[in-house]
Design a protein around this motif. Structure first.
Motif, PDB file in Angstrom:
ATOM      1  N   ASP A 217       5.676   1.442  19.284  1.00  0.00           N
ATOM      2  CA  ASP A 217       5.383   2.529  18.355  1.00  0.00           C
ATOM      3  C   ASP A 217       4.552   2.038  17.171  1.00  0.00           C
ATOM      4  OD1 ASP A 217       6.676   4.513  19.729  1.00  0.00           O
ATOM      5  OD2 ASP A 217       8.579   4.272  18.652  1.00  0.00           O
ATOM      6  N   GLY A 218       3.668   2.945  16.720  1.00  0.00           N
ATOM      7  CA  GLY A 218       3.026   2.710  15.435  1.00  0.00           C
ATOM      8  C   GLY A 218       4.028   2.954  14.314  1.00  0.00           C
ATOM      9  N   LYS A 219       3.615   2.659  13.082  1.00  0.00           N
ATOM     10  CA  LYS A 219       4.538   2.709  11.945  1.00  0.00           C
ATOM     11  C   LYS A 219       5.175   4.081  11.776  1.00  0.00           C
ATOM     12  CE  LYS A 219       4.637   1.878   6.951  1.00  0.00           C
ATOM     13  NZ  LYS A 219       3.845   1.448   5.762  1.00  0.00           N
ATOM     14  N   ILE A 220       4.340   5.157  11.735  1.00  0.00           N
ATOM     15  CA  ILE A 220       4.872   6.504  11.506  1.00  0.00           C
ATOM     16  C   ILE A 220       5.683   6.976  12.705  1.00  0.00           C
ATOM     17  CG2 ILE A 220       4.241   8.915  11.094  1.00  0.00           C
ATOM     18  CD1 ILE A 220       1.754   7.867   9.613  1.00  0.00           C
ATOM     19  N   ARG A 221       5.160   6.727  13.916  1.00  0.00           N
ATOM     20  CA  ARG A 221       5.869   7.177  15.122  1.00  0.00           C
ATOM     21  C   ARG A 221       7.228   6.503  15.237  1.00  0.00           C
ATOM     22  NH1 ARG A 221       4.338   9.758  19.760  1.00  0.00           N
ATOM     23  NH2 ARG A 221       2.841  10.724  18.369  1.00  0.00           N
TER      24      ARG A 221
END
Length: 489
Positions: free
Chosen positions: A84-88
């Protein structure tokens, strides 16, 4: 680190859309992949290197290891690694906290990608083995989403090979060494024939003019002359055995069979002028074994089972047995036996025994095509070797030896190995099953290997175990190889 045990099923492939977003699969490296079969399970281990992967804050990358069958008709999708990316990552964590479930449920592991930093994931799994896996490949299939599974946003997928041959089948190395034939110091051969001469009732005298006797006598004397006049052969004996049918007493028939055999010997000796010391005559009397075979040729004989039962149980007084057959009702049964089945029993069998001289290579090549039975196995092998192993001439000679000498274990086994090398495994099985010394250890070992290559694994195991008990040192190795093959089934 987690280890997951999977259950195999028919799973749908993820759709391949033919495009990728940022962070495509080309940036994921698979390191140190290892696949090992342990009995009925397969251990899979590899490392996913994410160092070069760059994800936007809203993006999520799913990496699915997939075992795909050779023709693509089956596959096993393993639990994905979710990156996952940071926001996800925060969205998934919040989703899990509020609802108790998340889009990452069922993942092997979930990691947050920190762009620009080294990052690796160790992946291990244990799969139940299925035969199709041995012909399969391992691929890595990715899904990239650009936002939180939002409506109208398509999934992007790509696939990259990891291991083109997921799991190698066990390749048996059966022990099939050439069997050296025993040297035949003196080549002794014989020819066995039957003379069905017709005698007048109670007569021991041969009448050449009676019925078909002239042709029968010509065959007898012609057979002896053919051997006598062949400079490659030397007659060492002519053995004549007389047989009689059961009508009359045992004592009478024993003398009758001997007298008629003597009559044939006297006639043939006079005609062929063969040394009297070479003739050997025996009277065998009533032929009850032959009677059984003749009765079996007439399946419509009334009460045939009763007739066969009397024959099979006749171990003592044969006169009493014959009387029991006479007493069967209706009388037509005995009359048919007398008219149709007793006649072939009244015969003389004769065997011409002779020695054969040795042949040089060129002579042996000619004899191989004309009379291979006059060659020793060693002589045939000399012809085979002259052509070179693996050539058509070599293979033909080896197979001629096997067919000519079905009682010679070395000849049959070596011929069967040639058949197997030619890819004719069923032909090898037939050759070995027809061997007249099937209980020989080397024959059993070769037959076990042939069964194994023909995928008759139960027969192969039983036969190789029998070979081991019979003293074959190769059988133990072949049993081990067979076990490796069976473990892959």
């Amino acid at each position: 680190m987690r280890k997951v045990i999977y259950t195999i099923g028919f799973l749908l492939c993820l759709p391949l859309l033919g495009h990728a977003q940022q962070g495509g699969l080309v940036h994921v490296k698979v390191l140190d992949e290892q696949v090992k079969k342990n009995g009925r399970e397969v251990d899979v281990r590899f490392t996913l290197d994410l160092t070069d992967v760059k994800l936007g804050g809203q993006e999520s990358l799913r990496l699915h290891p997939v075992v795909v069958a050779k023709e693509g008709q089956k596959e096993l999708v393993l639990s994905p690694v979710v990156v996952d990316g940071k926001i996800r990552s925060r969205v998934h964590e919040r989703e899990k906290a509020l609802k108790g479930i998340s889009a990452t449920d069922g993942a092997y592991t979930v990691v947050r990608r920190r762009n620009g930093k080294p990052q690796q994931v160790e992946y291990t799994a244990t799969l139940p083995y299925e035969p199709w896996m041995a012909q399969s490949r391992l691929v890595l299939r990715q899904q990239v989403t650009g936002c939180l599974e939002c409506a109208g946003k398509e999934l992007a997928t790509e696939e990259s090979p990891v291991r083109n041959t997921f799991l190698q089948l066990f390749r048996p190395q059966y022990s099939t060494a050439f069997v050296q034939p025993e040297k035949e110091t003196v080549k002794v051969r014989d020819e066995v024939r039957v003379a069905r001469l017709q005698f007048r009732q109670d007569s021991r005298k041969i009448d050449p003019k009676f019925k078909n006797n002239e042709a029968e006598l010509a065959t007898v004397t012609g057979s002896i002359e053919a051997v006598k006049t062949n400079s490659d052969l030397k007659i060492t004996g002519v053995y004549i055995t007389g047989y009689a049918s059961p009508e009359g007493t045992v004592e009478y028939n024993l003398k009758l069979s001997k007298d008629r055999a003597d009559a044939l010997a006297a006639y043939a000796q006079k005609d062929t002028r063969l040394d009297a010391l070479l003739w050997h005559v025996t009277g065998a009397g009533e032929d009850w074994e032959g009677l059984r075979e003749e009765v079996k040729k007439h399946p419509k004989l009334l009460r045939i089972d009763d007739v066969l039962k009397i024959i099979d149980e006749c171990e003592g007084d044969q006169d009493l047995c014959e009387q029991r057959i006479r007493d069967l009702v209706p009388p037509d049964i005995y009359q048919r036996l007398l008219n149709e089945m007793y006649g072939p029993l009244r015969r003389n069998e004769y065997r011409i025994e002779y020695n054969v001289r040795n042949f040089n290579l060129e002579e042996a090549k000619k004899q191989l095509q004309a009379r291979p039975d006059l060659l020793s196995v060693e002589e045939i092998y000399s012809v085979a070797d002259s052509y070179g192993k693996g050539t058509a001439g070599y293979n033909d000679a080896m197979l001629i030896a096997a067919r000519t000498y079905p009682s010679n274990a070395a000849a049959v086994v070596n011929g069967a190995y040639v058949k197997m090398e030619q890819g004719d495994v069923k032909g090898a099985v037939t050759l070995l099953e027809g061997c007249k010394v099937k209980e020989d250890a080397v024959v059993l070992n070769a037959l076990g290997v042939a069964y194994a290559r023909d995928k008759q694994y139960d027969k192969a195991r039983f036969t190789l175990e029998s070979a081991l008990k019979a003293g074959s040192t190769e059988a133990r190795t072949n049993l081990e190889q067979l076990a490796g093959v069976v473990a892959d089934l």
